[in-house]
Design a protein around this motif. Structure first.
Motif, PDB file in Angstrom:
ATOM      1  N   LEU A   1      36.343  30.949  41.966  1.00 50.54           N
ATOM      2  CA  LEU A   1      35.848  31.680  40.805  1.00 50.54           C
ATOM      3  C   LEU A   1      35.616  33.157  41.083  1.00 50.54           C
ATOM      4  O   LEU A   1      35.374  33.934  40.152  1.00 50.54           O
ATOM      5  N   ASP A   2      35.693  33.574  42.345  1.00 52.20           N
ATOM      6  CA  ASP A   2      35.584  34.992  42.652  1.00 52.20           C
ATOM      7  C   ASP A   2      36.880  35.733  42.355  1.00 52.20           C
ATOM      8  O   ASP A   2      36.893  36.952  42.219  1.00 52.20           O
ATOM      9  N   ASP A   3      37.964  35.014  42.268  1.00 47.42           N
ATOM     10  CA  ASP A   3      39.281  35.612  42.031  1.00 47.42           C
ATOM     11  C   ASP A   3      39.646  35.485  40.558  1.00 47.42           C
ATOM     12  O   ASP A   3      40.504  34.702  40.166  1.00 47.42           O
ATOM     13  N   GLN A   4      38.995  36.277  39.722  1.00 46.37           N
ATOM     14  CA  GLN A   4      39.208  36.176  38.278  1.00 46.37           C
ATOM     15  C   GLN A   4      40.632  36.562  37.894  1.00 46.37           C
ATOM     16  O   GLN A   4      41.270  35.882  37.086  1.00 46.37           O
ATOM     17  N   ARG A   5      41.146  37.625  38.474  1.00 42.03           N
ATOM     18  CA  ARG A   5      42.500  38.059  38.161  1.00 42.03           C
ATOM     19  C   ARG A   5      43.504  36.995  38.610  1.00 42.03           C
ATOM     20  O   ARG A   5      44.463  36.686  37.898  1.00 42.03           O
ATOM     21  N   GLY A   6      43.280  36.433  39.776  1.00 45.09           N
ATOM     22  CA  GLY A   6      44.178  35.404  40.282  1.00 45.09           C
ATOM     23  C   GLY A   6      44.222  34.180  39.393  1.00 45.09           C
ATOM     24  O   GLY A   6      45.274  33.561  39.215  1.00 45.09           O
TER      25      GLY A   6
END
Length: 335
Positions: free
Chosen positions: A209-214
């Motif tokens: 969830l830290d990788d929103q763009r991903g």
């Protein structure tokens, strides 16, 4: 052209993402759920709890017999009561937890035994309906809840979008300016809701969830232009009179959101894109369910629309895959 369409969709999503705070969703999803399980005996309580949560929930659940106290149990997401002898355990637990903040939902298990699968499925759905914001956390921490949590997230977002569309049609009564205002509001609100839905589904299925763009880059090829169904539909629908414009607008808001959500959920579950037939099935089922929603004014509008169309079905949303592209179009009867 296909590449430009994908880039436009991604650009739209990222622009909306900048306007949406996902931190609260992330914090909620990463906070493991805690349940109080109360049953006729301690053994019954543990057996029922494991049947509901799976082994992943055994260390975050609290087990009690109906005649045991529940003092100092700490933070709870819900209390599950199995009291087949009707000893009044539900009332006692409710009294013991009445000062908790936020209030703790009390959910009754109506199964005949601790392994009643139908009753357990019904309980999971009921629990999540009373704990809407916690659905991603339940699905993320407890695989046994994953299907019910994904369904709750999609249903809630589709219902929110159709309610917004129902209300936002009011400005279209104002000539020109009202139409533009309604179109702009739709674009912002509905897109935000869809982006948050996709993020919640990623949470349910254990994504980083830290990788929103991903997350958005991963799911974009799956939902494709389904995220920008408003682009075509908004221009046509908002220029129609109020009664005529409302029906396709509701179908697009609800059916489009439901189809996008179910496509993303299918991908997260299987690792594969849904087929064209599956996308069309998602859409048909969604618009059929639109009639079942108990929203103020919705039944009256649908009934009025059927009458003006001479009994013809309400226009539906069709999701079509063209090679690797996904586009959504509004359609009525096809001759």
């Amino acid at each position: 052209m296909q590449r430009l369409g994908a880039l436009d969709a991604m650009r739209t999503m990222m622009n909306v993402l900048r306007e949406v705070s996902l931190e609260e969703i992330r914090e909620q999803a990463q906070t493991a759920p805690r349940l109080l399980i109360v049953a006729p005996s301690s053994d019954d309580s543990r057996r029922l709890g494991l049947a509901i949560t799976g082994p992943e929930g055994q260390f975050s659940s609290i087990y009690r017999a109906v005649d045991e106290p529940v003092d100092a149990v700490g933070r709870l997401d819900a209390a599950i009561i199995w009291d087949p002898e009707r000893t009044g355990a539900g009332s006692r637990i409710a009294e013991a937890l009445r000062f908790e903040s936020p209030p703790v939902p009390i959910v009754r298990f109506e199964g005949k035994s601790a392994d009643d699968a139908t009753a357990i499925d019904r309980l999971r759905a009921d629990l999540l309906k009373r704990n809407i914001d916690r659905a991603p956390a339940f699905g993320r921490a407890l695989p046994a809840f994953r299907a019910a949590a994904a369904k709750q997230v999609i249903d809630e977002t589709a219902s929110a979008n159709v309610q917004f569309s129902l209300v936002s049609n009011i400005p279209t009564l104002l000539p020109v300016i009202g139409n533009i205002a309604a179109a702009g509001a739709d674009f912002i609100v509905l897109t935000k809701n869809q982006v948050m839905m996709l993020y919640k589904l990623a949470a349910v299925h254990g994504r980083d969830l830290d990788d929103q763009r991903g997350i958005l880059q991963e799911v974009l090829p799956v939902v494709g232009a389904g995220l920008v169904w408003r682009t075509v539909a908004r221009e046509a629908v908002t220029l129609l009179p109020f009664a005529a414009g409302t029906i396709p607008k509701l179908a697009i808001a609800y059916g489009g959101t439901m189809a996008v959500g179910r496509a993303a959920d299918f991908y997260y579950r299987t690792g594969m894109r849904p087929s064209r037939d599956q996308l069309e099935q998602f859409s048909r089922q969604a618009v059929e369910r639109l009639r079942e929603l108990n929203l103020p004014g919705l039944r009256r509008i649908l009934k009025s629309s059927d009458a003006t169309q001479g009994g013809k079905p309400t226009p539906h949303l069709t999701i079509v895959r063209d090679d690797d592209r996904i586009k959504s179009i509004e359609s009525g009867d096809n001759d």
